[in-house]
Design a protein around this motif. Structure first.
Motif, PDB file in Angstrom:
ATOM      1  N   PHE A  76     -43.122  39.181  -9.003  1.00 51.87           N
ATOM      2  CA  PHE A  76     -44.308  39.575  -8.252  1.00 51.87           C
ATOM      3  C   PHE A  76     -44.223  39.120  -6.803  1.00 51.87           C
ATOM      4  N   ASP A  77     -45.014  39.767  -5.969  1.00 54.25           N
ATOM      5  CA  ASP A  77     -45.125  39.435  -4.560  1.00 54.25           C
ATOM      6  C   ASP A  77     -46.340  38.519  -4.394  1.00 54.25           C
ATOM      7  N   PRO A  78     -46.129  37.243  -4.131  1.00 55.61           N
ATOM      8  CA  PRO A  78     -47.261  36.318  -4.052  1.00 55.61           C
ATOM      9  C   PRO A  78     -48.200  36.586  -2.882  1.00 55.61           C
ATOM     10  N   LYS A  79     -47.758  37.381  -1.894  1.00 53.42           N
ATOM     11  CA  LYS A  79     -48.641  37.732  -0.774  1.00 53.42           C
ATOM     12  C   LYS A  79     -49.664  38.777  -1.206  1.00 53.42           C
ATOM     13  N   GLN A  80     -49.293  39.627  -2.151  1.00 49.98           N
ATOM     14  CA  GLN A  80     -50.211  40.650  -2.670  1.00 49.98           C
ATOM     15  C   GLN A  80     -50.922  40.189  -3.935  1.00 49.98           C
ATOM     16  N   LEU A  81     -50.241  39.384  -4.723  1.00 47.87           N
ATOM     17  CA  LEU A  81     -50.732  39.008  -6.052  1.00 47.87           C
ATOM     18  C   LEU A  81     -50.529  37.505  -6.240  1.00 47.87           C
ATOM     19  N   PRO A  82     -51.556  36.716  -5.951  1.00 48.51           N
ATOM     20  CA  PRO A  82     -51.408  35.262  -6.069  1.00 48.51           C
ATOM     21  C   PRO A  82     -51.115  34.825  -7.518  1.00 48.51           C
ATOM     22  N   TYR A  83     -50.275  33.819  -7.641  1.00 51.73           N
ATOM     23  CA  TYR A  83     -49.913  33.293  -8.955  1.00 51.73           C
ATOM     24  C   TYR A  83     -51.157  32.899  -9.757  1.00 51.73           C
ATOM     25  N   ALA A  84     -52.119  32.266  -9.119  1.00 50.28           N
ATOM     26  CA  ALA A  84     -53.336  31.844  -9.830  1.00 50.28           C
ATOM     27  C   ALA A  84     -54.053  33.036 -10.462  1.00 50.28           C
ATOM     28  N   LYS A  85     -53.987  34.197  -9.823  1.00 52.05           N
ATOM     29  CA  LYS A  85     -54.612  35.402 -10.389  1.00 52.05           C
ATOM     30  C   LYS A  85     -53.884  35.826 -11.673  1.00 52.05           C
ATOM     31  N   LEU A  86     -52.567  35.690 -11.696  1.00 53.41           N
ATOM     32  CA  LEU A  86     -51.808  35.993 -12.911  1.00 53.41           C
ATOM     33  C   LEU A  86     -52.180  35.032 -14.041  1.00 53.41           C
ATOM     34  N   VAL A  87     -52.327  33.756 -13.706  1.00 55.34           N
ATOM     35  CA  VAL A  87     -52.710  32.760 -14.725  1.00 55.34           C
ATOM     36  C   VAL A  87     -54.106  33.067 -15.252  1.00 55.34           C
ATOM     37  N   GLU A  88     -55.017  33.404 -14.366  1.00 58.05           N
ATOM     38  CA  GLU A  88     -56.376  33.745 -14.798  1.00 58.05           C
ATOM     39  C   GLU A  88     -56.351  34.958 -15.739  1.00 58.05           C
ATOM     40  N   PHE A  89     -55.581  35.974 -15.388  1.00 65.51           N
ATOM     41  CA  PHE A  89     -55.464  37.153 -16.247  1.00 65.51           C
ATOM     42  C   PHE A  89     -54.880  36.782 -17.605  1.00 65.51           C
ATOM     43  N   PHE A  90     -53.877  35.925 -17.626  1.00 69.52           N
ATOM     44  CA  PHE A  90     -53.274  35.423 -18.864  1.00 69.52           C
ATOM     45  C   PHE A  90     -54.355  34.874 -19.798  1.00 69.52           C
ATOM     46  N   TYR A  91     -55.301  34.117 -19.242  1.00 66.97           N
ATOM     47  CA  TYR A  91     -56.374  33.543 -20.074  1.00 66.97           C
ATOM     48  C   TYR A  91     -57.433  34.566 -20.471  1.00 66.97           C
ATOM     49  N   ARG A  92     -57.507  35.664 -19.791  1.00 65.91           N
ATOM     50  CA  ARG A  92     -58.434  36.732 -20.170  1.00 65.91           C
ATOM     51  C   ARG A  92     -57.863  37.629 -21.269  1.00 65.91           C
ATOM     52  N   MET A  93     -56.511  37.752 -21.327  1.00 63.19           N
ATOM     53  CA  MET A  93     -55.923  38.791 -22.184  1.00 63.19           C
ATOM     54  C   MET A  93     -55.391  38.305 -23.535  1.00 63.19           C
ATOM     55  N   HIS A  94     -55.556  37.029 -23.869  1.00 60.83           N
ATOM     56  CA  HIS A  94     -55.139  36.547 -25.190  1.00 60.83           C
ATOM     57  C   HIS A  94     -56.033  35.379 -25.589  1.00 60.83           C
ATOM     58  N   ASP A  95     -55.863  34.896 -26.804  1.00 60.95           N
ATOM     59  CA  ASP A  95     -56.642  33.766 -27.308  1.00 60.95           C
ATOM     60  C   ASP A  95     -55.811  32.496 -27.165  1.00 60.95           C
ATOM     61  N   PRO A  96     -56.109  31.652 -26.176  1.00 60.72           N
ATOM     62  CA  PRO A  96     -55.313  30.446 -25.950  1.00 60.72           C
ATOM     63  C   PRO A  96     -55.771  29.250 -26.783  1.00 60.72           C
ATOM     64  N   THR A  97     -56.629  29.485 -27.772  1.00 58.89           N
ATOM     65  CA  THR A  97     -57.185  28.373 -28.555  1.00 58.89           C
ATOM     66  C   THR A  97     -56.552  28.231 -29.933  1.00 58.89           C
ATOM     67  N   THR A  98     -55.594  29.070 -30.246  1.00 60.87           N
ATOM     68  CA  THR A  98     -54.962  29.010 -31.565  1.00 60.87           C
ATOM     69  C   THR A  98     -53.518  28.562 -31.409  1.00 60.87           C
ATOM     70  N   ARG A  99     -53.178  27.443 -31.994  1.00 61.97           N
ATOM     71  CA  ARG A  99     -51.826  26.903 -31.892  1.00 61.97           C
ATOM     72  C   ARG A  99     -50.864  27.748 -32.722  1.00 61.97           C
ATOM     73  N   ASP A 100     -49.819  28.233 -32.083  1.00 65.82           N
ATOM     74  CA  ASP A 100     -48.761  28.993 -32.760  1.00 65.82           C
ATOM     75  C   ASP A 100     -49.292  30.229 -33.485  1.00 65.82           C
TER      76      ASP A 100
END
Length: 183
Positions: A76-100
């Motif tokens: 990705f191009d960090p000038k157009q798409l900040p890394y923090a925005k990718l991390v935020e999207f990661f937490y929106r698109m899956h369930d991070p509360t279930t281990r394995d």
């Protein structure tokens, strides 16, 4: 490593890598492409990271004994798409509360993990994780935040799987949640 038909990874000047594991890599890759193509995402590919096995195959990773996670590598191009925005999207698109586990898929290869490539990515990942856990996930996030190690491309038939197979399997946990903006 790349399979004989997977093109070599090209990282344009000024671009960065981001690596996320959030369960079955088909849906993760598809979601990132769908939401960020043309908005700073140059490429996405699926593969394996976080384990000890050299040149792992899908069959090996599915045993849960290699230590590898199914993951998505983004360029990705960090000038157009900040890394923090990718991390935020990661937490929106899956369930991070279930281990394995993601939906019906279970085993360490389906764990929630962020594999950072720079100290700045680690800091952003930890910051967004703390805020997302507190605001969206009732402080239940179990996502691992680890240094990125060796990346192994998955076999060619896994690349762009849901693009090639629109009716293919997609984990029911992979959908974008309509959370309020992070504070």
């Amino acid at each position: 490593m790349t399979s004989p038909t997977t093109p070599a990874l090209v990282v344009p000047e000024g671009a960065e890598r981001a690596t996320f594991a959030a369960g079955c890599f088909w849906g993760v890759e598809h979601a990132f492409r769908k939401h960020f193509s043309g908005k700073g995402l140059h490429d996405a590919r699926v593969g394996y990271i976080g384990g000890d096995a050299e040149n792992p195959s899908y069959r090996q990773v599915c045993t849960g004994t290699t230590g590898h996670a199914e993951a998505t590598l983004l360029i990705f191009d960090p000038k157009q798409l900040p890394y923090a925005k990718l991390v935020e999207f990661f937490y929106r698109m899956h369930d991070p509360t279930t281990r394995d586990r993601q939906g019906p898929d279970s085993g360490p290869q389906y764990r929630s993990a962020i594999f950072f490539h720079t100290p700045e990515q680690e800091a952003a990942a930890r910051d967004v994780t703390a805020r997302a856990s507190a605001q969206w996930w009732d402080n239940g996030v179990v996502t691992e935040i680890l240094p990125a190690g060796r990346w192994w491309d998955a076999e060619e038939y896994h690349q762009l799987y849901l693009h090639k197979n629109p009716d293919g399997y997609e984990c029911p946990s992979h959908f974008v949640r309509n959370f309020p903006e992070l504070k």
